[in-house]
Design a protein around this motif. Sequence first.
Motif, PDB file in Angstrom:
ATOM      1  N   LEU A 124     -12.874  -3.356   7.093  1.00  0.00           N
ATOM      2  CA  LEU A 124     -14.153  -3.598   7.782  1.00  0.00           C
ATOM      3  C   LEU A 124     -14.035  -4.761   8.765  1.00  0.00           C
ATOM      4  O   LEU A 124     -14.555  -4.701   9.882  1.00  0.00           O
ATOM      5  N   THR A 125     -13.365  -5.813   8.354  1.00  0.00           N
ATOM      6  CA  THR A 125     -13.154  -6.962   9.244  1.00  0.00           C
ATOM      7  C   THR A 125     -12.345  -6.546  10.463  1.00  0.00           C
ATOM      8  O   THR A 125     -12.638  -6.969  11.588  1.00  0.00           O
ATOM      9  N   ASN A 126     -11.336  -5.709  10.250  1.00  0.00           N
ATOM     10  CA  ASN A 126     -10.536  -5.225  11.386  1.00  0.00           C
ATOM     11  C   ASN A 126     -11.397  -4.461  12.383  1.00  0.00           C
ATOM     12  O   ASN A 126     -11.219  -4.593  13.595  1.00  0.00           O
ATOM     13  N   ASP A 127     -12.332  -3.651  11.879  1.00  0.00           N
ATOM     14  CA  ASP A 127     -13.236  -2.914  12.772  1.00  0.00           C
ATOM     15  C   ASP A 127     -14.039  -3.885  13.634  1.00  0.00           C
ATOM     16  O   ASP A 127     -14.153  -3.710  14.849  1.00  0.00           O
ATOM     17  N   ASP A 128     -14.594  -4.908  12.992  1.00  0.00           N
ATOM     18  CA  ASP A 128     -15.392  -5.904  13.727  1.00  0.00           C
ATOM     19  C   ASP A 128     -14.539  -6.661  14.739  1.00  0.00           C
ATOM     20  O   ASP A 128     -14.958  -6.900  15.872  1.00  0.00           O
ATOM     21  N   THR A 129     -13.336  -7.044  14.322  1.00  0.00           N
ATOM     22  CA  THR A 129     -12.444  -7.785  15.209  1.00  0.00           C
ATOM     23  C   THR A 129     -12.055  -6.936  16.416  1.00  0.00           C
ATOM     24  O   THR A 129     -11.986  -7.435  17.545  1.00  0.00           O
ATOM     25  N   CYS A 130     -11.830  -5.651  16.183  1.00  0.00           N
ATOM     26  CA  CYS A 130     -11.519  -4.737  17.283  1.00  0.00           C
ATOM     27  C   CYS A 130     -12.639  -4.772  18.317  1.00  0.00           C
ATOM     28  O   CYS A 130     -12.386  -4.912  19.508  1.00  0.00           O
ATOM     29  N   LEU A 131     -13.868  -4.641  17.857  1.00  0.00           N
ATOM     30  CA  LEU A 131     -15.007  -4.610  18.783  1.00  0.00           C
ATOM     31  C   LEU A 131     -15.222  -5.948  19.473  1.00  0.00           C
ATOM     32  O   LEU A 131     -15.621  -5.988  20.636  1.00  0.00           O
ATOM     33  N   ASP A 132     -14.940  -7.049  18.774  1.00  0.00           N
ATOM     34  CA  ASP A 132     -15.098  -8.379  19.375  1.00  0.00           C
ATOM     35  C   ASP A 132     -14.236  -8.528  20.625  1.00  0.00           C
ATOM     36  O   ASP A 132     -14.622  -9.207  21.580  1.00  0.00           O
ATOM     37  N   GLY A 133     -13.080  -7.903  20.628  1.00  0.00           N
ATOM     38  CA  GLY A 133     -12.184  -8.016  21.771  1.00  0.00           C
ATOM     39  C   GLY A 133     -12.743  -7.408  23.050  1.00  0.00           C
ATOM     40  O   GLY A 133     -12.288  -7.727  24.148  1.00  0.00           O
ATOM     41  N   PHE A 134     -13.734  -6.530  22.928  1.00  0.00           N
ATOM     42  CA  PHE A 134     -14.317  -5.875  24.100  1.00  0.00           C
ATOM     43  C   PHE A 134     -15.561  -6.594  24.625  1.00  0.00           C
ATOM     44  O   PHE A 134     -16.197  -6.103  25.551  1.00  0.00           O
ATOM     45  N   GLU A 135     -15.901  -7.740  24.028  1.00  0.00           N
ATOM     46  CA  GLU A 135     -17.046  -8.510  24.514  1.00  0.00           C
ATOM     47  C   GLU A 135     -16.865  -8.842  25.992  1.00  0.00           C
ATOM     48  O   GLU A 135     -15.799  -9.280  26.415  1.00  0.00           O
ATOM     49  N   GLY A 136     -17.887  -8.611  26.776  1.00  0.00           N
ATOM     50  CA  GLY A 136     -17.855  -8.926  28.197  1.00  0.00           C
ATOM     51  C   GLY A 136     -17.138  -7.902  29.065  1.00  0.00           C
ATOM     52  O   GLY A 136     -17.000  -8.090  30.263  1.00  0.00           O
ATOM     53  N   ILE A 137     -16.662  -6.828  28.455  1.00  0.00           N
ATOM     54  CA  ILE A 137     -16.000  -5.759  29.199  1.00  0.00           C
ATOM     55  C   ILE A 137     -16.951  -4.575  29.244  1.00  0.00           C
ATOM     56  O   ILE A 137     -17.563  -4.219  28.243  1.00  0.00           O
ATOM     57  N   ASP A 138     -17.096  -3.986  30.413  1.00  0.00           N
ATOM     58  CA  ASP A 138     -17.947  -2.813  30.550  1.00  0.00           C
ATOM     59  C   ASP A 138     -17.091  -1.596  30.853  1.00  0.00           C
ATOM     60  O   ASP A 138     -15.927  -1.701  31.207  1.00  0.00           O
ATOM     61  N   GLY A 139     -17.708  -0.436  30.713  1.00  0.00           N
ATOM     62  CA  GLY A 139     -17.020   0.789  31.105  1.00  0.00           C
ATOM     63  C   GLY A 139     -16.940   1.818  30.002  1.00  0.00           C
ATOM     64  O   GLY A 139     -17.341   1.593  28.863  1.00  0.00           O
ATOM     65  N   LYS A 140     -16.409   2.962  30.389  1.00  0.00           N
ATOM     66  CA  LYS A 140     -16.325   4.107  29.487  1.00  0.00           C
ATOM     67  C   LYS A 140     -15.409   3.842  28.302  1.00  0.00           C
ATOM     68  O   LYS A 140     -15.718   4.220  27.172  1.00  0.00           O
ATOM     69  N   VAL A 141     -14.274   3.183  28.528  1.00  0.00           N
ATOM     70  CA  VAL A 141     -13.347   2.910  27.431  1.00  0.00           C
ATOM     71  C   VAL A 141     -14.052   2.094  26.360  1.00  0.00           C
ATOM     72  O   VAL A 141     -13.990   2.421  25.174  1.00  0.00           O
ATOM     73  N   LYS A 142     -14.752   1.047  26.779  1.00  0.00           N
ATOM     74  CA  LYS A 142     -15.460   0.206  25.807  1.00  0.00           C
ATOM     75  C   LYS A 142     -16.505   1.020  25.051  1.00  0.00           C
ATOM     76  O   LYS A 142     -16.589   0.934  23.828  1.00  0.00           O
ATOM     77  N   SER A 143     -17.305   1.809  25.750  1.00  0.00           N
ATOM     78  CA  SER A 143     -18.364   2.557  25.066  1.00  0.00           C
ATOM     79  C   SER A 143     -17.785   3.600  24.108  1.00  0.00           C
ATOM     80  O   SER A 143     -18.296   3.793  23.007  1.00  0.00           O
ATOM     81  N   ASP A 144     -16.693   4.252  24.505  1.00  0.00           N
ATOM     82  CA  ASP A 144     -16.053   5.228  23.615  1.00  0.00           C
ATOM     83  C   ASP A 144     -15.463   4.546  22.376  1.00  0.00           C
ATOM     84  O   ASP A 144     -15.641   5.025  21.251  1.00  0.00           O
ATOM     85  N   VAL A 145     -14.757   3.453  22.587  1.00  0.00           N
ATOM     86  CA  VAL A 145     -14.158   2.722  21.476  1.00  0.00           C
ATOM     87  C   VAL A 145     -15.258   2.201  20.552  1.00  0.00           C
ATOM     88  O   VAL A 145     -15.170   2.329  19.326  1.00  0.00           O
ATOM     89  N   LYS A 146     -16.302   1.637  21.149  1.00  0.00           N
ATOM     90  CA  LYS A 146     -17.391   1.086  20.340  1.00  0.00           C
ATOM     91  C   LYS A 146     -18.035   2.175  19.482  1.00  0.00           C
ATOM     92  O   LYS A 146     -18.290   1.963  18.294  1.00  0.00           O
ATOM     93  N   ARG A 147     -18.282   3.338  20.048  1.00  0.00           N
ATOM     94  CA  ARG A 147     -18.909   4.431  19.300  1.00  0.00           C
ATOM     95  C   ARG A 147     -18.021   4.866  18.137  1.00  0.00           C
ATOM     96  O   ARG A 147     -18.467   4.991  17.003  1.00  0.00           O
ATOM     97  N   LYS A 148     -16.744   5.059  18.414  1.00  0.00           N
ATOM     98  CA  LYS A 148     -15.824   5.527  17.375  1.00  0.00           C
ATOM     99  C   LYS A 148     -15.625   4.485  16.277  1.00  0.00           C
ATOM    100  O   LYS A 148     -15.621   4.805  15.090  1.00  0.00           O
ATOM    101  N   VAL A 149     -15.462   3.234  16.659  1.00  0.00           N
ATOM    102  CA  VAL A 149     -15.212   2.188  15.671  1.00  0.00           C
ATOM    103  C   VAL A 149     -16.488   1.877  14.883  1.00  0.00           C
ATOM    104  O   VAL A 149     -16.421   1.595  13.681  1.00  0.00           O
TER     105      VAL A 149
END
Length: 194
Positions: free
Chosen positions: A144-169
Motif C-alpha cells: 500500500l505504501t508503494n502505491d502511495d509513493t508511486c503516485l507521489d512521484g507524479f505530483e505537479g505533472i499533468d497529462g494522459k500518462v499521469k491520469s492513466d497511472v493514477k487511475r490504475k494505481v
Amino acid sequence: MSLPFSILTFLLLLFLSSSAAAARKSDAPTDDIVRSSCVHASYPNVCVRTLSSYAGSACKTPRDLARAAVNVSLSRTRRVSSYLAHISAGDSKRQREALSDCTEQISDSVDSLSMTLGELQHLQGGETFEWHMSNAQTWVSAALTNDDTCLDGFEGIDGKVKSDVKRKVTNLGRVTSNALYMIKRLDESRGKHL
C-alpha cells in the motif's frame, strides 16, 4: 389434447424453477461469506465484486478469503507492473523519472504480496500465528505504501500518462486495502476458524 400439453408445460416450468432455486440456494453460503466479510472493508463494493469469483468450494473460511484477496491484489499488481513497463513517458525528464520510480515501487509490491501469500500458506493457530500474521500485515502494508509513493512521484505533472497511472494505481490500492482488511480479520479471530 391441449390439457395434457398445458399440464406438461406447467410441470416443466415447475421443475425448471425449483432447479434454479436449488442452484441459487447452494451458492448462497459462499456468497454469504463474501458479503458478510466485505461489509466493513474499506471498499465493500470492490471487495464483493473481486472476491465473488473466488466464492465456491475453494473459499469457505476467512483464511481462504484473505488468500483470495491477496491473490486479487497480486494479479492486479502484476498487470499494473506490466503496463508501467510498456508505456512511454514522453519527453519530460521529470515524468520519465516518476514513471521509473513508480515501476520500481510496483515491482516491489509484487514481491511483498508474493511473500504475503507464502505467510498465509503457513498460517496456523498456535505459537507461530502472530509471527506469520505480523509478516503478512507488514508486507501488504508495504505494498500500500508503494502505491502511495508511486503516485507521489507524479505530483505537479499533468497529462494522459499521469491520469492513466493514477487511475490504475488507485484501483490497485483499493483491492490491496481490502486484502489488508481481510488479513486483519484473521488476526482479530486469532486463528480461530482458519
